[in-house]
Design an enzyme around this catalytic site. Structure first.
Site, PDB file in Angstrom:
ATOM      1  N   GLY A 521       0.826  -1.202   0.000  1.00  0.00           N
ATOM      2  CA  GLY A 521       0.000   0.000   0.000  1.00  0.00           C
ATOM      3  C   GLY A 521       0.857   1.248   0.000  1.00  0.00           C
ATOM      4  O   GLY A 521       2.079   1.191   0.207  1.00  0.00           O
ATOM      5  N   ARG A 522       0.199   2.370  -0.272  1.00  0.00           N
ATOM      6  CA  ARG A 522       0.883   3.650  -0.237  1.00  0.00           C
ATOM      7  C   ARG A 522       0.122   4.574   0.681  1.00  0.00           C
ATOM      8  O   ARG A 522      -1.097   4.610   0.656  1.00  0.00           O
ATOM      9  CB  ARG A 522       0.889   4.293  -1.625  1.00  0.00           C
ATOM     10  CG  ARG A 522       1.955   3.760  -2.534  1.00  0.00           C
ATOM     11  CD  ARG A 522       1.671   4.147  -3.960  1.00  0.00           C
ATOM     12  NE  ARG A 522       2.631   3.475  -4.832  1.00  0.00           N
ATOM     13  CZ  ARG A 522       3.753   4.046  -5.246  1.00  0.00           C
ATOM     14  NH1 ARG A 522       4.021   5.294  -4.928  1.00  0.00           N
ATOM     15  NH2 ARG A 522       4.599   3.389  -6.006  1.00  0.00           N
ATOM     16  N   GLY A 523       0.856   5.290   1.493  1.00  0.00           N
ATOM     17  CA  GLY A 523       0.181   6.224   2.394  1.00  0.00           C
ATOM     18  C   GLY A 523       0.903   7.550   2.388  1.00  0.00           C
ATOM     19  O   GLY A 523       1.797   7.784   1.565  1.00  0.00           O
ATOM     20  N   ALA A 524       0.491   8.411   3.292  1.00  0.00           N
ATOM     21  CA  ALA A 524       1.074   9.737   3.362  1.00  0.00           C
ATOM     22  C   ALA A 524       2.555   9.664   3.717  1.00  0.00           C
ATOM     23  O   ALA A 524       3.326  10.541   3.352  1.00  0.00           O
ATOM     24  CB  ALA A 524       0.342  10.547   4.421  1.00  0.00           C
ATOM     25  N   PHE A 525       2.921   8.616   4.392  1.00  0.00           N
ATOM     26  CA  PHE A 525       4.270   8.588   4.921  1.00  0.00           C
ATOM     27  C   PHE A 525       5.246   7.788   4.072  1.00  0.00           C
ATOM     28  O   PHE A 525       6.436   7.908   4.233  1.00  0.00           O
ATOM     29  CB  PHE A 525       4.254   8.009   6.329  1.00  0.00           C
ATOM     30  CG  PHE A 525       3.289   8.705   7.211  1.00  0.00           C
ATOM     31  CD1 PHE A 525       3.523  10.026   7.586  1.00  0.00           C
ATOM     32  CD2 PHE A 525       2.138   8.094   7.647  1.00  0.00           C
ATOM     33  CE1 PHE A 525       2.630  10.699   8.392  1.00  0.00           C
ATOM     34  CE2 PHE A 525       1.249   8.762   8.460  1.00  0.00           C
ATOM     35  CZ  PHE A 525       1.482  10.063   8.830  1.00  0.00           C
ATOM     36  N   GLY A 526       4.698   6.952   3.217  1.00  0.00           N
ATOM     37  CA  GLY A 526       5.622   6.158   2.432  1.00  0.00           C
ATOM     38  C   GLY A 526       4.946   4.948   1.847  1.00  0.00           C
ATOM     39  O   GLY A 526       3.740   4.771   1.969  1.00  0.00           O
ATOM     40  N   ILE A 527       5.753   4.136   1.193  1.00  0.00           N
ATOM     41  CA  ILE A 527       5.220   2.930   0.571  1.00  0.00           C
ATOM     42  C   ILE A 527       5.491   1.753   1.498  1.00  0.00           C
ATOM     43  O   ILE A 527       6.539   1.681   2.138  1.00  0.00           O
ATOM     44  CB  ILE A 527       5.891   2.698  -0.796  1.00  0.00           C
ATOM     45  CG1 ILE A 527       5.711   3.949  -1.658  1.00  0.00           C
ATOM     46  CG2 ILE A 527       5.315   1.476  -1.498  1.00  0.00           C
ATOM     47  CD1 ILE A 527       6.400   3.872  -3.001  1.00  0.00           C
ATOM     48  N   VAL A 528       4.524   0.846   1.556  1.00  0.00           N
ATOM     49  CA  VAL A 528       4.657  -0.309   2.442  1.00  0.00           C
ATOM     50  C   VAL A 528       4.888  -1.554   1.596  1.00  0.00           C
ATOM     51  O   VAL A 528       4.173  -1.796   0.618  1.00  0.00           O
ATOM     52  CB  VAL A 528       3.392  -0.489   3.291  1.00  0.00           C
ATOM     53  CG1 VAL A 528       3.624  -1.554   4.344  1.00  0.00           C
ATOM     54  CG2 VAL A 528       2.995   0.817   3.945  1.00  0.00           C
ATOM     55  N   ASP A 638      -4.732  11.500  12.089  1.00  0.00           N
ATOM     56  CA  ASP A 638      -5.126  11.024  10.762  1.00  0.00           C
ATOM     57  C   ASP A 638      -5.889   9.700  10.842  1.00  0.00           C
ATOM     58  O   ASP A 638      -5.534   8.725  10.177  1.00  0.00           O
ATOM     59  CB  ASP A 638      -3.872  10.891   9.881  1.00  0.00           C
ATOM     60  CG  ASP A 638      -4.233  10.860   8.397  1.00  0.00           C
ATOM     61  OD1 ASP A 638      -5.382  11.219   8.049  1.00  0.00           O
ATOM     62  OD2 ASP A 638      -3.373  10.462   7.586  1.00  0.00           O
TER      63      ASP A 638
END
Ligand SMILES: *[C@@H]1O[C@H](CO)[C@@H](O)[C@H](O)[C@H]1NC(C)=O
Ligand SMILES: *[C@@H]1O[C@H](CO)[C@@H](O)[C@H](O)[C@H]1NC(C)=O
Length: 805
Positions: A521-528, A638
């Site tokens: 997944g991708r989020g505000a903080f980075g890619i997982v 968030d």
């Protein structure tokens, strides 16, 4: 006839159980505390005597008697040793001269059946559930029925002086604080004791069968007869009935009466056929929360706690708003105030209106008052407590005001009380981390710091969402610094406690993720990325590669990560470790296989209502922990369904907490954050208002609504006219009383209309525009659990200010 039954028994219990033991145990026989040591069974196979392995610790065993024929393992007797548990490898021996002797693997004696007079020939596990030691003439030398713990069985009696003693909790068999006693004067009573001593407080229940003026009517014995009737047998042969089992067949059912760990003496029955469950029959007292009025004791629940009756006349306990459990694992324990209060502390603060008052209808702490004002008005009562530095709570009822000091005891919650409780709470909700000394510095100083920073941030708030969200992050960052600082100031030792985080070499994570191949997944903080740890026998992990370019020192990064690493809660995603390779900063989390709440909820299959309410409670508990229970408060900033993950049992776990400060490290990334966050942000981000943990409460309210309706908070495409914004539409439905429309006539949900109504009300409280009207997360949890009443919420946005995104 006898032969027929014998035959039947043989047929019913072929070979093993029946032939092997016949209920009789020879002297010299032993039992050992291991996984596979068979217990001693009664002739019918109904009862077993042996070692029960404790669920939470594989190496602890309890020498006990239980029902052997029902799947629900129900223990009816256990040793009263202190502690009652025996380590793995312990041995029980039936000896000639001392009866049963339990020794640990080192040969030390842990327990024995005391006062066995005469030569033991054998023991018998009887079909009544009694283990009896007999001599060669089959005379009883000792029996478990004469040494009861917390349970009585049919055919068992309790003489004057006899005691049943509760256990600590459902699964901890150490001595608890409740007793049932047949007193020497014939009265059957329930009382608490003040552990670790046996000092008995005044009873909270009495049968009234004491000698009084006529000793012939006094109670002589408590009898549980074989047809399931329980009564106090009077000296003159009369009886005082406690519970009649006549409605239920004693041939087809087991009966038992247990003094439960929460102080209620309850009779249950269970079909002998094995299927089915324990069904409630009768209990004393009628309402333990109301009858408990014990001077010198805490009450049913701990100090400062509130007791509310739930099903089967059992109590449930909860802390009032502004208070939390001293031991988070003990729901029945005492609560402590989450703030500092006292005359000296108040003096140090220059603020006039340091405290606010929360009102709880129909709650009372009947002891612990130090002033009674009468005649008085409700509003004056509230004011009087607010202005009095000794006052913690004031109770108002029928023109009388009682002011009370800490600790409060015997708290109860009951709809018939007709009282108002005014609970004084510090407005700035300033909390101290655990184990720190609140007197070392005046709290007001730090409060000011915090205020200044918030105001500085808020003044800059412009109209653009972009700027707002960056600021949001900045304010959270500010908080982070404050709490970080606070922790340092207050930590008894100057070092922050180290967490168990592992520091991974970059190479190891690169290999674990197969060169960052599979994206989760991708989020505000980075890619997982998904990965597998070769070194820990294939543990699956989620590796979050943080976007930003490092601007802080390694030490700072490590400090931040440690704050996250110190959180431990079942509704939070666990951080396993991190990697600090300069430009490459990574966080390593446990991997949760069932994806995000967003996918789960907005997918093709709607989760059931039961699943959904469970998820809502999970999230609320996780947030409560972040806000109030971890060593330094964490405001998530968030909360949204994309940030909530599900484990293999579909328990919800919050992720990405503690990362808010990292958001601002590279501002070009905030765009993604806006998209994800839209619809969940609290209005104070856009106004000249302080940011508190209430921003998370707002977001939670939105998510709760989404969970209730299984739809997204903003739906421009599929939504009908007037239904695009979920929060607005939901309030319209609520006001018009058309909740069935809101849940799209889902049958599952409408079957549980009361809970639906409660959940909608809670969400409406959470999304109040005015943050001070929103409950804190502790209250939210209590409301969702049904421990406190949820009043009808006002309109969430009375000022009808349109927020443009
Ligand atoms: C049971 O509770 C007692 C007292 O609170 C505690 O000392 C003991 O360790 C507990 N036992 C188990 C097996 O958890
Ligand atoms: C049990 O007690 C009840 C009530 O006193 C009585 O009616 C019944 O006969 C008793 N049963 C036996 C088997 O003694």
């Amino acid at each position: 006839m006898v032969m027929f039954y014998g035959l039947l028994l043989l047929l019913l219990f072929p070979n093993s159980a029946f032939c092997q033991t016949n209920g009789s145990v020879k002297v010299g026989t032993t039992l050992s505390a291991t996984d596979d040591s068979p217990p001693w069974l009664s002739a019918s196979g109904d009862f077993a005597f042996g070692f029960h392995q404790l669920g939470n610790n594989k190496d602890l065993f309890l020498l006990s008697i239980w029902y052997a024929n029902i799947p629900d393992k129900t223990i009816v007797w256990y040793t009263k040793a202190n502690p009652p548990t025996a380590p793995r490898g312990s041995i029980l021996n039936l000896t000639v001269d001392r009866g049963l002797v339990l020794t640990n693997p080192q040969g030390q004696e842990l327990w024995k059946s005391d006062s066995v007079l005469g030569d033991v020939s054998h023991g018998v596990m009887s079909d009544e559930g009694n283990f009896i030691i007999e001599n060669s003439n089959s005379e009883k030398l000792w029996e478990t029925f004469d040494h009861p713990t917390d349970t009585m069985l049919p055919t068992q009696t309790l003489d004057r002086g006899g005691v049943l003693s509760s256990r600590q909790t459902e699964t901890n068999f150490s001595k608890g604080r409740f007793q049932l006693r047949l007193q020497q004067d014939g009265n059957l009573v329930l009382n608490t004791i003040n552990l670790p001593t046996d000092f008995a407080n005044r009873p909270y229940y009495a049968s009234g069968t004491d000698e009084g003026t006529d000793s012939s009517t006094a109670g002589k014995q408590l009898v549980f007869n074989e047809t399931g009737n329980m009564y106090v047998l009077r000296a003159n042969g009369g009886s005082y009935i406690l519970a009649g089992g006549d409605l239920v067949s004693s041939r087809n059912n087991y009966f038992r009466a247990i003094l439960s760990f929460d102080g209620v003496f309850t009779q249950y029955y269970h079909p002998k056929s094995g299927n089915g469950k324990w069904t409630f029959l009768k209990a004393i007292p009628d309402d333990i929360c109301l009858t408990m009025r014990v001077e010198g004791g805490a009450g049913v629940c701990g100090h400062n706690s509130l007791c509310k009756l739930k099903e089967e006349q059992r109590p449930s306990c909860g802390c009032p708003i502004g208070y939390s459990l001293i031991d988070p694992n003990d729901d029945y324990g005492s609560c402590k105030a989450d703030f500092i209060q006292g005359c000296e502390e108040d003096e140090l603060s220059s603020k006039e209106d340091l405290y606010g008052v929360e009102e709880i209808i129909n709650a009372d702490w009947p002891m612990s008052d130090y002033a009674q004002l009468k005649p008085f008005e409700g509003e004056n009562c509230k004011e009087s407590c607010l202005k009095d530095c000794l006052c913690a709570v004031a109770i108002f009822r029928d023109g009388t005001c009682w002011k009370k000091k800490l600790p409060l005891s015997n708290g109860r919650f009951n709809n018939n009380l007709n009282s108002r409780a005014f609970i004084k709470i510090r407005k700035d909700s300033f909390t101290f981390p655990n184990g720190t000394n609140g007197h070392s510095q005046a709290p007001s100083n730090k409060t000011k710091n915090q205020d200044t920073l918030i105001r500085a941030g808020a003044a800059l708030l412009g109209t653009s969402v972009f700027v707002n969200v960056v600021l949001a992050a900045a304010v959270c960052f500010g908080f982070f610094l404050i709490y970080q600082k606070k922790r340092k100031t207050f930590s008894p030792s100057q070092n922050t406690p180290e967490s168990n985080l592992r520091c991974f070499p970059y190479k190891e994570l690169e290999e674990a993720t197969n060169g960052f191949e599979e994206e989760l997944g991708r989020g505000a903080f980075g890619i997982v990325y998904k990965g597998t740890l070769q070194t820990s026998s294939g543990v699956v992990i989620a590796v979050k590669k943080l976007h930003f370019v490092a601007q802080e020192t390694e030490k700072e990064f490590r400090n931040e990560v440690n704050v996250i690493g110190q959180t431990h809660h079942k509704n939070l995603v666990r951080l396993i470790g991190y990697c600090d390779g300069g430009q490459n900063r990574l966080l390593v989390y446990e991997h949760l296989q069932n994806g995000t709440l967003a996918n789960f909820m907005f997918g093709d299959l709607k989760p059931s209502w039961k699943q959904r309410t469970g998820l809502a409670l999970d999230i609320a508990k996780g947030l409560l922990y972040l806000h109030e229970e971890c060593s330094s408060q964490i405001i998530h900033c968030d909360i949204k369904p994309q940030n909530i993950l599900l484990d293999e049992y579909n328990n919800a776990k919050i992720s990405d907490f503690g990362l808010a400060k990292l958001l601002m490290m590279n501002q070009s990334q905030t765009n993604t954050a806006i998209r994800g966050t839209k619809g969940y942000v609290a209005p104070e981000w856009f106004r000249n208002m302080p940011i508190t943990s209430k921003v998370d409460v707002y977001s939670f309210g939105v998510v709760l609504l989404e969970i209730i309706c299984c739809r997204k908070s903003v739906d421009m495409e599929n939504g009908e006219e007037g239904r695009e914004i979920l929060t607005d539409w939901a309030y319209d439905c609520f006001r018009e009383g058309s909740l069935d429309v809101l849940v799209d006539y889902e049958a599952d949900v409408l079957d549980d209309k009361k809970k639906l109504e409660t959940y909608v009300r809670v969400s409406m409280w959470c999304i109040q525009e005015n943050p001070s009207l929103r409950p804190n997360m502790r209250k939210v949890v209590q409301m969702l659990e049904g421990v406190v009443e949820v009043h009808a919420p006002p309109c969430p946005s009375p000022y009808s200010i349109t927020i443009t995104y």
